[in-house]
Design an enzyme around this catalytic site. Structure first.
Site, PDB file in Angstrom:
ATOM      1  N   GLU A 165       0.792  -1.228   0.000  1.00  0.00           N
ATOM      2  CA  GLU A 165       0.000   0.000   0.000  1.00  0.00           C
ATOM      3  C   GLU A 165       0.827   1.283   0.000  1.00  0.00           C
ATOM      4  O   GLU A 165       0.813   2.038   0.980  1.00  0.00           O
ATOM      5  CB  GLU A 165      -0.963   0.008   1.197  1.00  0.00           C
ATOM      6  CG  GLU A 165      -1.934  -1.155   1.204  1.00  0.00           C
ATOM      7  CD  GLU A 165      -3.049  -1.000   2.250  1.00  0.00           C
ATOM      8  OE1 GLU A 165      -2.971  -0.084   3.067  1.00  0.00           O
ATOM      9  OE2 GLU A 165      -3.996  -1.802   2.219  1.00  0.00           O
ATOM     10  N   GLU A 356      -5.613  -8.544   0.838  1.00  0.00           N
ATOM     11  CA  GLU A 356      -6.307  -8.152   2.070  1.00  0.00           C
ATOM     12  C   GLU A 356      -7.756  -7.844   1.749  1.00  0.00           C
ATOM     13  O   GLU A 356      -8.051  -7.142   0.772  1.00  0.00           O
ATOM     14  CB  GLU A 356      -5.724  -6.870   2.704  1.00  0.00           C
ATOM     15  CG  GLU A 356      -4.409  -7.045   3.390  1.00  0.00           C
ATOM     16  CD  GLU A 356      -3.884  -5.733   4.013  1.00  0.00           C
ATOM     17  OE1 GLU A 356      -4.706  -4.869   4.391  1.00  0.00           O
ATOM     18  OE2 GLU A 356      -2.662  -5.603   4.104  1.00  0.00           O
TER      19      GLU A 356
HETATM   20  C1  FCB Z   1      -4.626  -1.930   5.440  1.00  0.00           C
HETATM   21  C2  FCB Z   1      -3.266  -2.314   5.990  1.00  0.00           C
HETATM   22  C3  FCB Z   1      -3.325  -3.361   7.055  1.00  0.00           C
HETATM   23  C4  FCB Z   1      -4.502  -3.171   7.985  1.00  0.00           C
HETATM   24  C5  FCB Z   1      -5.780  -2.977   7.215  1.00  0.00           C
HETATM   25  C6  FCB Z   1      -6.999  -2.823   8.063  1.00  0.00           C
HETATM   26  O1  FCB Z   1      -4.579  -0.646   4.910  1.00  0.00           O
HETATM   27  O2  FCB Z   1      -2.427  -2.800   4.964  1.00  0.00           O
HETATM   28  O3  FCB Z   1      -2.110  -3.354   7.732  1.00  0.00           O
HETATM   29  O4  FCB Z   1      -4.248  -2.139   8.841  1.00  0.00           O
HETATM   30  O5  FCB Z   1      -5.659  -1.883   6.362  1.00  0.00           O
END
Ligand code: FCB
Length: 449
Positions: A165, A356
């Site tokens: 990210e 994620e």
């Molecule tokens: C993302 C991050 C991760 C976590 C989630 C909720 O942006 O990569 O570490 O904090 O959000």
């Protein structure tokens, strides 16, 4: 809707080093920008920090037991740069590297494939003191660090993610100042965004030189932008948001360079100097566009964008959506994931992996001792349905990692946000699989059906 995922689909769970490891003083670990940021009064909502977190470096067998219970075949973890290189560059901490070596062996012995992220936001503080991500040397230091880790783990780790990210690291860290290192400067944030992407390109080369068969990618976070109305101002706000958040990272990685419309917008607003940005050197765009083996996709929510009549920066107001929100305030909008995956299927020439996706709700143990987090199960089910529909449409989605294995340190939100498939008791740190975890495990065992 219970659609099929390919037979060889990767099912996993994700975490990151600073959010779970604890053991801050073990192995001669150096400080990261997050150690320092957590000490800044008011920076973290509940004043918590990462010194213990979920103590996962010491309790890795407990975490592994959860993974076995879930039946996942893959675990996305990150390596802490300052644990491996306490001074950011130069001397390697062998005990630090050994810790990851053991973890990888134990995962493999349990039949869990490690997916290693090299940078999940814990920059060595010594490098921040020398300028941090706004300076080019940080990207070069990252490449050296990536090579050290890949030389040690590359004989067993097959999947690597360079940077997690970059939007968050650059914009939250250097522009909004709400994440470490807490600086607030547009020019610095834009330079940081470039050096994070450059670090990715250099990192891919470094990992491949140490582990030629490695599959390497980057993880970008995407928040699809929806205009609040049909007005031209709102359409422009959505364009601005999409370019700022999504395209600024996606397009260079896909070989298209920085979006010209957004670079012009930044220059017109005086956020960066006119002409060729000073941070952009010949060859950089080719380095960033190095072919990758997959694109990591992080998705949580969408943004509804309204043009700001006052002309404030960025000229976008994020509006609350009509749907339910998670505890962290993010709207639940699964259709945006489907739309995103289709768009990425058209834009990125390779496989996609959701690295994620997940939801924060605080539901804890009930009278029966179980954690009835039906909202998280519904969130996951709806998002997996969108993913399955995208697969059915031919989107080359190859894997899914739920965020997160366990409740953990949620950055500036501290311990106030729980994303885990497993509950972590705040006092004993004992882990208990939530009902959503049981549900996910059943789904994983059935190949996603
Ligand atoms: C993302 C991050 C991760 C976590 C989630 C909720 O942006 O990569 O570490 O904090 O959000």
């Amino acid at each position: 809707m219970h659609q099929r995922f390919p037979r060889d689909f990767t099912w996993g769970v994700a975490t990151s080093a600073f959010q779970i490891e604890g053991a801050a003083d073990l192995h001669g670990r150096g400080e990261s920008i997050w150690d320092v940021f957590c000490r800044r009064p008011g920076a973290v909502k509940d004043g918590s920090d990462g010194r213990v977190a979920t103590d996962s470096l010491r309790r890795r067998r407990e975490d592994l037991a959860l993974m076995r219970e879930l039946g996942v075949g893959a675990y996305r973890l990150s390596v802490a740069w300052p644990r491996v290189l306490p001074h950011g560059t130069g001397r390697v901490s062998e005990p630090g590297l050994d810790a990851y070596d053991r973890l990888v062996d134990e995962l493999l012995a349990a039949g869990v494939d490690p997916w290693v992220t090299l940078y999940h936001w814990d920059l060595p503080q010594v490098l921040e003191a020398r300028g941090g991500w706004p300076v080019r040397a940080t990207a070069e230091a990252f490449a050296d660090y990536a090579e050290v880790v890949a030389r040690r783990l590359g004989d067993r780790v097959r999947h690597w993610i360079t940077i997690n990210e970059p939007w968050c690291a650059a914009m939250l860290g250097y522009q909004a100042g709400v994440h470490a290192p807490g600086r607030m400067s547009w020019p610095d944030a834009l330079a940081a965004s470039h050096h994070l992407l450059l670090a990715h390109g250099l990192g891919v080369q470094a990992v491949r030189s140490a582990a030629p068969d490695a599959q390497v990618g980057i993880t970008l976070n995407f928040t699809p932008a929806w205009p609040a109305s049909a007005s031209a101002a709102d359409a422009e706000a959505a364009r601005w948001f999409d370019a700022w958040f999504n395209r600024w990272y996606l397009e260079p990685v896909c070989g298209r360079g920085y979006p010209a419309d957004q670079l012009a917008a930044y220059q017109a607003l005086g956020l960066t100097a006119p002409g060729q940005p000073a941070w952009l050197r010949p060859g950089d765009l080719a380095t960033i566009a190095v072919p990758t083996d997959f694109l990591g996709v992080n998705f949580y929510t969408r943004a509804i964008c309204r043009g700001d009549e006052e002309g404030n920066l960025p000229r976008v107001l994020q509006e609350p959506g009509p749907e339910a929100r998670t505890d962290i305030g993010w709207e639940v909008h699964p259709a945006s994931l489907g739309r995103l995956l289709r768009r990425l299927g058209r834009t990125y020439a390779g496989p996609l992996v959701v690295t994620e996706c997940g939801a924060a709700w605080h539901d804890g143990p009930g009278a029966d001792g179980r954690i009835h987090d039906a909202r998280r199960t519904a969130y996951l089910a709806a998002h997996l349905d969108e993913a399955a529909a995208a697969v059915a449409d031919g989107v080359p989605l190859r894997g899914w990692f739920t965020w997160s294995l366990i409740d953990n340190f949620e950055w500036a939100e501290g311990t106030t946000q729980r994303f885990g498939l497993a509950w972590v008791d705040p006092v004993t740190l004992r882990r208990t699989l939530k009902e959503s975890g049981r549900w996910y495990g059943t789904r994983v065992r059935a190949g996603g059906r």
